[in-house]
Enzyme design. Structure first.
Site, short mmCIF file in Angstrom:
data_model
loop_
_atom_site.label_atom_id
_atom_site.label_comp_id
_atom_site.label_asym_id
_atom_site.label_seq_id
_atom_site.Cartn_x
_atom_site.Cartn_y
_atom_site.Cartn_z
N GLY A 41 8.63 61.13 1.88
CA GLY A 41 9.32 59.90 2.27
C GLY A 41 10.76 59.87 1.79
N CYS A 42 10.99 60.29 0.58
CA CYS A 42 12.35 60.28 0.02
C CYS A 42 13.24 61.30 0.73
CB CYS A 42 12.30 60.55 -1.48
SG CYS A 42 11.40 59.27 -2.38
N THR A 43 12.65 62.43 1.11
CA THR A 43 13.40 63.45 1.84
C THR A 43 13.80 62.92 3.21
OG1 THR A 43 12.27 65.22 0.67
CG2 THR A 43 13.32 65.80 2.76
N ALA A 84 16.65 60.26 2.77
CA ALA A 84 17.94 60.86 2.41
C ALA A 84 18.51 61.65 3.58
CB ALA A 84 17.77 61.75 1.18
N ARG A 144 11.55 59.43 -5.98
CA ARG A 144 11.71 60.79 -6.51
C ARG A 144 12.28 61.74 -5.46
NH1 ARG A 144 6.34 62.83 -7.94
NH2 ARG A 144 7.45 64.79 -8.11
#
Length: 165
Positions: free
Chosen positions: A44-46, A49, A39
């Site tokens: 973690g995704c931030t 990316a 998401r």
């Protein structure tokens, strides 16, 4: 599960600008780092990316483009990209069709509840459309650097092969 040596499943998905990214259109021109994440706007995704964005120029030196895929919609991707200053393309897979093609849409247990979600995974795809590395259950911290080393290795192998011909 997809493995090294498999042909990467073809797909087309819209990015944050609603422009279509077609994997087949980069065949023969670019290596691709295709990563799947759960998401937008989560820690973690931030991190993942941002790390890929910070090193995008280095990947480009090896004829490699980086694209991230999640079930979030294009608008959410655009907000995420703009908030975090991301430069990589984020592709929207709201129906999870591509996540299923790559077998990363799986049941997981969260807080004692079973639910479907994206298994954080990365695929390094060579210019011929073949998966060279399939990495599952990756940890965001340091992941972009590790993938970069795999891409460098891939290009040096290509150079050796071309020199031997």
């Amino acid at each position: 599960m997809l493995q090294s040596g498999d042909i990467a499943p073809a797909f087309s998905l819209p990015d944050a600008e609603m422009e279509i990214f077609d994997l087949a259109s980069v065949a023969g021109k670019h290596n691709v780092v295709l990563y799947f994440y759960p998401r937008d706007k989560t820690p973690g995704c931030t991190r993942q990316a941002a790390d890929f964005s910070d090193h995008e120029d280095e990947f480009a030196r090896y004829d490699c483009i980086v694209v991230g895929v999640s079930p979030d919609d294009c608008l959410t991707h655009a907000e995420f990209r703009d908030q975090e200053g991301l430069s990589i393309r984020l592709l929207s897979d709201p129906d999870t069709e591509v996540c299923r093609l790559y077998n990363v849409w799986q049941e997981r247990e969260v807080d004692g509840m079973k639910k479907m979600g994206v298994r954080r995974s990365t695929f390094v795809i060579d210019k011929q459309g073949r998966i060279r590395h399939a990495l599952y259950d990756v940890t965001p911290r340091g992941h972009a650097a590790a993938v970069y080393e795999l891409v460098k290795e891939l290009e040096s192998q290509n150079a050796k092969r071309n020199h031997q011909k």
